[in-house]
Design an enzyme around this catalytic site. Structure first.
Site, PDB file in Angstrom:
ATOM      1  CG  ASP A  19      -0.193  -0.219   2.532  1.00 13.42           C
ATOM      2  OD1 ASP A  19       1.021  -0.523   2.497  1.00 13.42           O
ATOM      3  OD2 ASP A  19      -0.826  -0.072   3.594  1.00 13.42           O
ATOM      4  CD  GLU A  20       5.916   3.266   0.564  1.00  9.50           C
ATOM      5  OE1 GLU A  20       6.751   4.165   0.689  1.00  9.50           O
ATOM      6  OE2 GLU A  20       5.969   2.177   1.179  1.00  9.50           O
TER       7      GLU A  20
ATOM      8  CD  GLU B 179      11.576  -1.286   1.744  1.00  8.47           C
ATOM      9  OE1 GLU B 179      11.302  -0.123   2.096  1.00  8.47           O
ATOM     10  OE2 GLU B 179      10.721  -2.215   1.748  1.00  8.47           O
TER      11      GLU B 179
ATOM     12  CG  HIS C  75      12.209  -1.014  -2.365  1.00  8.23           C
ATOM     13  ND1 HIS C  75      10.918  -0.903  -1.906  1.00  8.23           N
ATOM     14  CD2 HIS C  75      12.796   0.160  -2.081  1.00  8.23           C
ATOM     15  CE1 HIS C  75      10.738   0.287  -1.357  1.00  8.23           C
ATOM     16  NE2 HIS C  75      11.870   0.956  -1.453  1.00  8.23           N
TER      17      HIS C  75
END
Length: 898
Positions: free
Chosen positions: A469-470, A748, A769
């Protein structure tokens, strides 16, 4: 023989909707001969593909320019197709020059927003009156009757929200997620579709599905919606030109109808719910009664922000088939696609009407082998499909995408057939330009992961991650990766569009939001009293335009962003009491640095140190931009400004003995990379960096800020051996550690999956990421040694200096530049000789430094002494090194590699 290939307009092949008053043309020159340089060109433009009548002819233009040639002597008309072709004269060629290139074209669009005669139309609120219809996507339609032979037909369309156009029940075009994500209140791109072939005599049905998209759907981790507006709407204009010279225009207006579609919910994060029982044969006029179809509503909304689409759209790029069906320990049925990808699953299913099947998407399995959604946070990534029960049914989503490798299946009947599922990979349609390969399979997998990280996160904007959710266009991630990105793919149109939004969203004071396009301030949490202007994040305003200039020679883009670049550094100047230090405000610092304190995401490097270092770097780049644009007065001012920042930095962060007062890996890296220390202080910083790495057993502790520059700094300092050791480490923390854990994209966190198979904290643990993929720059520019020259940008002059190192026996990189393919390959053969193969494209030239060559007399080019080899224009020997000046062509050098 000289050939003209890859003729392009504004980087694009035969684009529709060019609204630039003076578009630019580029081409490449191919020849088997060496040393080919363009001496002149001739460019012709016509309204006819056969060039029976030439609208404009440049005549012979005695210049070597073949990239970004401006058509500045033609007054372009809206909605017009222009054909063009080029021929060149090159050194050593016959007087008549080359043959004409293949005919290419570009077509202008609306050009002037006042020419939009269509109205914004939206579904009436009555369609969403029932609770179960509140999230239902509307379907709009109209009918058009054609009675004459059509010569040309174009649709010009955009939307508030997302739209998908259909013609007689079939999808129009291959653009997805249109109109894309921009700063909608300031910039809204429109699209152009050629529908000439579809528009025969008769009655046709035009439909448009509308979705929430980025405009009004959920964005960010705070679960807020309606970032830019509360109502989806369509703007549509169809221009039909007939053979008899007349024209009709069909526009969106109050004669259109609306109904609810079979899409009951569609959200970028959460997926789609689709009930196939609600499908209508809408294009045949089915269900025309007022209980189903309603008049649309005209809404009031400006058209002044509508602009051409400058970037390539999102398109389906490839199809992946699942490699296995897994039964997890918890009893779930899971598809494994073998690759962490971004897009969606297209599937076939058969069953009774009303039966529901679901697909949920995740990146990894947990250490027990079960389906894991923890790191996806609040994003559901769920597709729910209700069957209509009429034999085999096929479905794929419309206004959502997922980041995943694994798909949890619910409701599908056994046995599960792999051939019934396809992973549709979606990303901005960027041309692949970079290819790297070497003798180490794990490094090759690392490069593969870099490429797939870029695919997955370049979905109209450069997102940080594509699954949770980004999915925001974080500025820091973008600037850290942009140089690698420019090697891997042609990202000039992609970042041109994004930088226009960055400029549009810049604050009146010159600050830069954390992500572009920006969200409302209340969508951010945890940043104190600001949502903009962190060092290394805001510096994207400067670093990105300059990097694109170096990679593509794009002066126009640099000019367009120049004011924004200056406003950013002026913003920094006005912070705090000392205008030459940046020691105020919120900063992310060395984000996710491994030397951070417990329970902190910020590395140990002093944030003021990071901020001032980037301040100096940005001012230096704006000075370079001023020089490139011929702004002499600005250059003088900026050069003095830069000197004062360096002096202030050294006063603040250098001890009397010349050591940096911040003893971290990242501090040494930034000071060295940005030229903030010199002489003895530079030597001490290089020594300290090696010492700090040794303390960690030759492992890094850097985060987002330090990692991209770490290996380049080591290679520049003559510590290529140490840079290679960092690359080839396989235990945590290292790039290859992820490979040993089965990664297919960049993570990430260095330890997203720990040694025991458990996970780093679920709150922020993306497995796609791209920031740490910035090591790709070093692979191309140091291992293979391909670098641009800022004085001759766009690889007009290619600097090639491969740097072999311990652990690899060969490496090769290929890079498609604006001038053509550059190749740099080195290999230590079985005889102990070094083999170097180089390709320089036509109309470019190169400087090649031969690694480890002690004497030019010992180097052979295809078995010939260098002095006798064609294409070599200069040979320079110095302190046991050999440097060659090369014209275009292919070369193969051999010499003693010891």
């Amino acid at each position: 023989m000289v050939q003209i290939v890859k003729v392009r307009c504004e980087y694009l092949k035969n684009p529709l909707g060019i609204d630039v008053l003076h578009p630019r043309i580029s081409w490449q020159i191919q020849s088997e001969e060496r040393g080919i340089q363009q001496q002149a060109y001739q460019l012709q433009v016509s309204l006819e593909p056969e060039f029976g009548q030439v609208l404009w002819d440049s005549g012979r233009n005695d210049t070597g320019q073949s990239v970004h040639v401006v058509l500045d002597q033609i007054e372009l008309k809206a909605r017009t197709r222009y054909f063009y072709r080029v021929k060149v004269w090159a050194c050593g060629q016959q007087l008549e020059g080359s043959d004409w290139s293949e005919t290419a074209y570009f077509e202008t669009g609306i050009m002037d927003y006042s020419q939009w005669t269509a109205e914004w139309i939206s579904a009436p609120s009555v369609l969403a009156a029932r609770e179960e219809d509140a999230e239902r996507c509307p379907l709009l339609r109209t009918f058009v009757t054609v009675e004459k032979t059509v010569k040309s037909a174009r649709i010009y369309a955009t939307a508030l929200g997302m739209y998908e156009l259909q013609w007689n029940g079939n999808r129009i075009g291959d653009h997805y997620f249109t109109p894309g994500w921009t700063s909608y209140g300031k910039r809204l791109q429109y699209q152009v579709y050629d529908v000439t072939e579809q528009l025969g005599v008769g009655t046709h049905a035009i439909g448009a599905l509308l979705g929430n998209g980025w405009y009004k759907g959920e964005l960010g981790w705070t679960q807020k919606k309606e970032t830019y507006g509360s109502r989806a709407a369509l703007l549509f204009q169809l221009h039909i030109g007939y053979e008899d010279g007349t024209e009709d225009v069909v526009v969106s207006g109050n004669d259109w109808q609306a109904t609810g579609s079979a899409i009951l919910m569609s959200e970028m994060y959460h997926g789609e719910r689709y009930d196939a029982r609600l499908e209508l044969e809408w294009h045949s006029g089915q269900a025309t009664d007022s209980d189903v179809w309603h008049s649309v509503e005209i809404i009031t909304h400006s058209k002044s922000m509508i602009t051409q689409q400058v970037n390539e759209p999102v398109r389906p790029a490839e199809i992946l088939k699942p490699i296995a069906v897994l039964q997890t320990p918890e009893g779930d049925t899971v598809l494994d696609f073998g690759q962490n990808m971004v897009g969606w699953v297209k599937f076939e299913v058969e069953g009774a009407a009303g039966h529901v099947v679901e697909l949920q998407h995740a990146e990894v399995l947990d250490q027990a082998g079960n389906f894991y959604m923890g790191n996806i946070r609040k994003a559901e990534q769920r597709i729910q499909y209700t069957l209509k029960g009429k034999g085999k049914e096929t479905f794929e989503p419309h206004f959502t995408f997922q980041g995943f490798r694994y798909v949890l299946l619910t409701g599908f009947k056994a046995p599960i057939l792999l051939e019934a599922f396809s992973g549709i990979v979606l990303h901005s349609d960027m041309e692949r330009t970079g290819f790297f390969e070497c003798s180490d399979a794990k490094v090759n997998q690392l490069h593969h992961n870099i490429v797939w990280g870029q695919k997955g996160n370049f979905v109209d904007v450069p997102t940080d991650c594509p699954q949770r959710d980004e999915r925001l266009g974080w500025t820091g991630d973008a600037q850290m990766f942009i140089r690698t990105a420019s090697y891997v793919m042609n990202v000039a149109p992609f970042f041109t569009k994004w930088l226009l939004d960055l400029k549009a969203d810049q604050t009146p004071e010159g600050g830069i939001p954390f992500y572009i396009p920006n969200l409302k301030p209340e969508f951010s949490e945890g940043w104190g009293d600001t949502s903009h202007s962190s060092a290394a994040w805001g510096d994207a305003a400067v670093i990105c335009p300059w990097t694109l200039y170096e990679a593509y020679g794009d002066t126009r883009l640099l000019e367009a962003q120049y004011d924004s670049m200056n406003q950013w550094i002026q913003y920094i100047f006005e912070q705090g009491s000392d205008p030459y230090l940046w020691n105020t405000g919120f900063h992310f610092g060395d984000w996710l640095g491994l030397d951070s304190k417990a329970d902190s995401y910020v590395g140990a490097t002093d944030r003021d140190f990071v901020a001032t270092a980037y301040y100096a770097y940005s001012v230096s780049l704006v000075a370079k931009a001023a020089k490139a644009l011929g702004k002499a007065a600005d250059l003088e001012r900026l050069a003095l400004w830069h000197e004062k920042i360096i002096a202030a930095f050294q006063h603040e962060f250098l001890t009397p003995s010349g050591r940096l007062s911040v003893p971290t890996q990242t501090a040494q890296v930034l000071a060295l990379r940005f030229g903030l220390v010199s002489g003895t202080a530079k030597e001490k910083a290089e020594h300290k960096l090696a010492e700090l790495l040794k303390e960690q057993n030759d492992h890094l502790t850097t985060g987002f800020v330090g990692t991209p520059y770490l290996n380049p700094v080591l290679s520049e300092a003559g510590r290529n051996d140490l840079a290679y050791r960092l690359l080839l480490q396989e235990d945590y923390p290292s790039w290859l550690y992820q490979i040993t854990k089965g990664a297919t994209t960049i993570w990430e966190h260095w330890d997203g999956i720990k040694e025991d198979g458990s996970f780093w904290s679920a709150d922020m643990n993306s497995f796609n990421h791209y920031a740490y993929g910035a090591i790709g720059e070093w692979l191309y520019s140091y291992v293979a040694g391909i670098q641009p020259d800022e004085e001759q940008p766009g690889f007009k002059h290619v600097k090639i200096s491969p740097q072999p190192g311990p652990g690899l026996t060969w490496a090769e990189a290929r890079l498609m530049t604006m001038y053509g393919m550059v190749v740099s390959s080195w290999r230590l053969n079985e005889a102990g000789q070094m083999e170097i193969q180089v390709t320089v494209p036509g109309n470019a030239y190169a400087t090649l430094k031969l690694p480890g060559a002690q004497s030019a007399a010992r180097v052979l080019e295809n078995g010939t002494a260098l002095a006798k080899a064609a294409g070599i224009t200069a040979i320079h020997e110095e302190a046991g090194s050999v440097t060659l000046a090369l014209g275009s062509g292919q070369y193969h050098f051999t010499y003693d590699g010891h």
